[in-house]
Motif scaffolding. Sequence first.
Motif, PDB file in Angstrom:
ATOM      1  N   TYR A  87      37.106   1.705 -32.343  1.00 15.68           N
ATOM      2  CA  TYR A  87      36.307   2.637 -33.201  1.00 15.68           C
ATOM      3  C   TYR A  87      36.226   3.906 -32.854  1.00 15.68           C
ATOM      4  O   TYR A  87      36.956   4.503 -31.713  1.00 15.68           O
ATOM      5  N   SER A  88      36.005   4.932 -33.973  1.00 15.39           N
ATOM      6  CA  SER A  88      36.124   6.430 -33.474  1.00 15.39           C
ATOM      7  C   SER A  88      34.389   6.898 -33.330  1.00 15.39           C
ATOM      8  O   SER A  88      33.567   6.422 -33.759  1.00 15.39           O
ATOM      9  N   TRP A  89      34.536   7.660 -32.303  1.00 13.94           N
ATOM     10  CA  TRP A  89      33.072   8.179 -31.787  1.00 13.94           C
ATOM     11  C   TRP A  89      33.460   9.591 -31.526  1.00 13.94           C
ATOM     12  O   TRP A  89      34.161   9.906 -30.488  1.00 13.94           O
ATOM     13  N   GLU A  90      32.669  10.498 -32.280  1.00 10.38           N
ATOM     14  CA  GLU A  90      32.853  11.993 -31.850  1.00 10.38           C
ATOM     15  C   GLU A  90      34.322  12.512 -31.529  1.00 10.38           C
ATOM     16  O   GLU A  90      34.729  13.190 -30.748  1.00 10.38           O
ATOM     17  N   GLN A  92      37.061  10.753 -31.121  1.00  6.88           N
ATOM     18  CA  GLN A  92      37.717  10.157 -30.101  1.00  6.88           C
ATOM     19  C   GLN A  92      37.893   8.638 -30.481  1.00  6.88           C
ATOM     20  O   GLN A  92      36.926   8.014 -31.069  1.00  6.88           O
ATOM     21  N   VAL A  93      39.178   8.183 -30.243  1.00  6.67           N
ATOM     22  CA  VAL A  93      39.195   6.721 -30.451  1.00  6.67           C
ATOM     23  C   VAL A  93      38.683   6.165 -29.147  1.00  6.67           C
ATOM     24  O   VAL A  93      39.432   6.326 -28.003  1.00  6.67           O
ATOM     25  N   MET A  94      37.865   5.076 -29.457  1.00  2.00           N
ATOM     26  CA  MET A  94      37.443   4.230 -28.399  1.00  2.00           C
ATOM     27  C   MET A  94      37.757   2.890 -28.396  1.00  2.00           C
ATOM     28  O   MET A  94      38.008   2.358 -29.468  1.00  2.00           O
ATOM     29  N   GLU A  95      37.721   2.145 -27.282  1.00  2.00           N
ATOM     30  CA  GLU A  95      38.160   0.818 -27.238  1.00  2.00           C
ATOM     31  C   GLU A  95      37.210   0.006 -26.211  1.00  2.00           C
ATOM     32  O   GLU A  95      36.735   0.693 -25.270  1.00  2.00           O
ATOM     33  N   ASP A  96      36.652  -1.005 -26.599  1.00  2.00           N
ATOM     34  CA  ASP A  96      35.861  -1.943 -25.602  1.00  2.00           C
ATOM     35  C   ASP A  96      35.912  -3.396 -25.915  1.00  2.00           C
ATOM     36  O   ASP A  96      36.466  -3.675 -27.075  1.00  2.00           O
ATOM     37  N   THR A  97      35.595  -4.019 -24.787  1.00  2.00           N
ATOM     38  CA  THR A  97      35.498  -5.452 -25.331  1.00  2.00           C
ATOM     39  C   THR A  97      34.079  -6.092 -24.833  1.00  2.00           C
ATOM     40  O   THR A  97      33.424  -5.597 -23.836  1.00  2.00           O
ATOM     41  N   ILE A  98      33.647  -7.069 -25.704  1.00  2.00           N
ATOM     42  CA  ILE A  98      32.280  -7.392 -25.793  1.00  2.00           C
ATOM     43  C   ILE A  98      32.405  -8.909 -25.777  1.00  2.00           C
ATOM     44  O   ILE A  98      33.368  -9.465 -26.360  1.00  2.00           O
ATOM     45  N   CYS A  99      31.706  -9.631 -25.144  1.00  2.00           N
ATOM     46  CA  CYS A  99      31.593 -11.149 -25.392  1.00  2.00           C
ATOM     47  C   CYS A  99      30.773 -11.582 -26.747  1.00  2.00           C
ATOM     48  O   CYS A  99      29.512 -10.975 -27.100  1.00  2.00           O
ATOM     49  N   VAL A 100      31.305 -12.522 -27.712  1.00  2.00           N
ATOM     50  CA  VAL A 100      30.587 -12.940 -28.851  1.00  2.00           C
ATOM     51  C   VAL A 100      30.172 -14.556 -28.405  1.00  2.00           C
ATOM     52  O   VAL A 100      31.050 -15.077 -28.257  1.00  2.00           O
ATOM     53  N   HIS A 101      28.981 -14.870 -28.337  1.00  2.00           N
ATOM     54  CA  HIS A 101      28.380 -15.981 -27.943  1.00  2.00           C
ATOM     55  C   HIS A 101      28.772 -17.089 -29.037  1.00  2.00           C
ATOM     56  O   HIS A 101      28.756 -16.632 -30.193  1.00  2.00           O
ATOM     57  N   VAL A 102      28.777 -18.350 -28.815  1.00  2.00           N
ATOM     58  CA  VAL A 102      29.144 -19.252 -29.533  1.00  2.00           C
ATOM     59  C   VAL A 102      27.529 -19.692 -30.273  1.00  2.00           C
ATOM     60  O   VAL A 102      26.659 -19.596 -29.710  1.00  2.00           O
ATOM     61  N   ALA A 103      27.613 -20.073 -31.594  1.00  2.00           N
ATOM     62  CA  ALA A 103      26.582 -20.376 -32.338  1.00  2.00           C
ATOM     63  C   ALA A 103      26.147 -22.096 -31.958  1.00  2.00           C
ATOM     64  O   ALA A 103      27.236 -22.778 -31.500  1.00  2.00           O
ATOM     65  N   GLU A 104      24.936 -22.212 -31.807  1.00  2.00           N
ATOM     66  CA  GLU A 104      24.789 -23.581 -31.325  1.00  2.00           C
ATOM     67  C   GLU A 104      24.038 -24.287 -32.335  1.00  2.00           C
ATOM     68  O   GLU A 104      23.537 -23.737 -33.519  1.00  2.00           O
ATOM     69  N   PRO A 105      23.823 -25.465 -32.461  1.00  2.00           N
ATOM     70  CA  PRO A 105      23.123 -26.175 -33.478  1.00  2.00           C
ATOM     71  C   PRO A 105      21.701 -25.984 -33.729  1.00  2.00           C
ATOM     72  O   PRO A 105      21.230 -25.595 -32.701  1.00  2.00           O
ATOM     73  N   ARG A 106      21.447 -25.571 -34.880  1.00  2.00           N
ATOM     74  CA  ARG A 106      20.065 -25.093 -35.169  1.00  2.00           C
ATOM     75  C   ARG A 106      19.689 -23.618 -34.586  1.00  2.00           C
ATOM     76  O   ARG A 106      18.466 -23.220 -34.790  1.00  2.00           O
ATOM     77  N   LYS A 107      20.926 -22.967 -34.056  1.00  2.00           N
ATOM     78  CA  LYS A 107      20.629 -21.753 -33.384  1.00  2.00           C
ATOM     79  C   LYS A 107      21.874 -20.827 -33.831  1.00  2.00           C
ATOM     80  O   LYS A 107      22.537 -20.221 -33.187  1.00  2.00           O
ATOM     81  N   ALA A 108      22.180 -20.892 -35.138  1.00  2.00           N
ATOM     82  CA  ALA A 108      23.352 -20.155 -35.580  1.00  2.00           C
ATOM     83  C   ALA A 108      23.263 -18.801 -35.183  1.00  2.00           C
ATOM     84  O   ALA A 108      24.437 -18.119 -34.956  1.00  2.00           O
ATOM     85  N   TRP A 109      22.117 -18.149 -35.165  1.00  2.00           N
ATOM     86  CA  TRP A 109      22.113 -16.591 -35.006  1.00  2.00           C
ATOM     87  C   TRP A 109      22.610 -16.412 -33.558  1.00  2.00           C
ATOM     88  O   TRP A 109      23.077 -15.138 -33.129  1.00  2.00           O
TER      89      TRP A 109
END
Length: 136
Positions: A87-90, A92-109
């Motif tokens: 993404y671009s910020w001020e 500058q082109v920035m890169e980062d790595t984030i964790c995306v958790h898995v959806a769980e039964p009845r807890k898709a959020w």
Amino acid sequence: MKRVAIAGLMVAAGLVSSSPATADAGGPKYGCVVGDICFYEDSGLTKKISTGQTGNWAGSGTYSATRAVFNNGTMGGFDHVNLTIRYSWENQVMEDTICVHVAEPRKAWLGITRFDFPLDPIKVQWVPASTVGCDV
């Protein structure tokens, strides 16, 4: 609401819905097939811009207008995603790595990550929940 810091910029992640999804376990959610991570151009997860990614992937520009991602991976084993974003910020082109958790039964959020502005996911790497950064 859980917040994830990215290079000094706060990006919204996790619980952002006032009513958690109650879809049946194992079914598609937000138009995202079980086993996939999907990318959306809106934070409401209604305008899907991908057909989903089931395996590791790297590229740029394919989903450059991403405002939200949903991990509808199969629980157990390699079910979390280390997502590298650009993404671009001020001027500058920035890169980062984030964790995306898995959806769980009845807890898709749990599988939803929303961003305050459009960005470009450039790498998907499926990892176990015990991976550093995903183990929180």
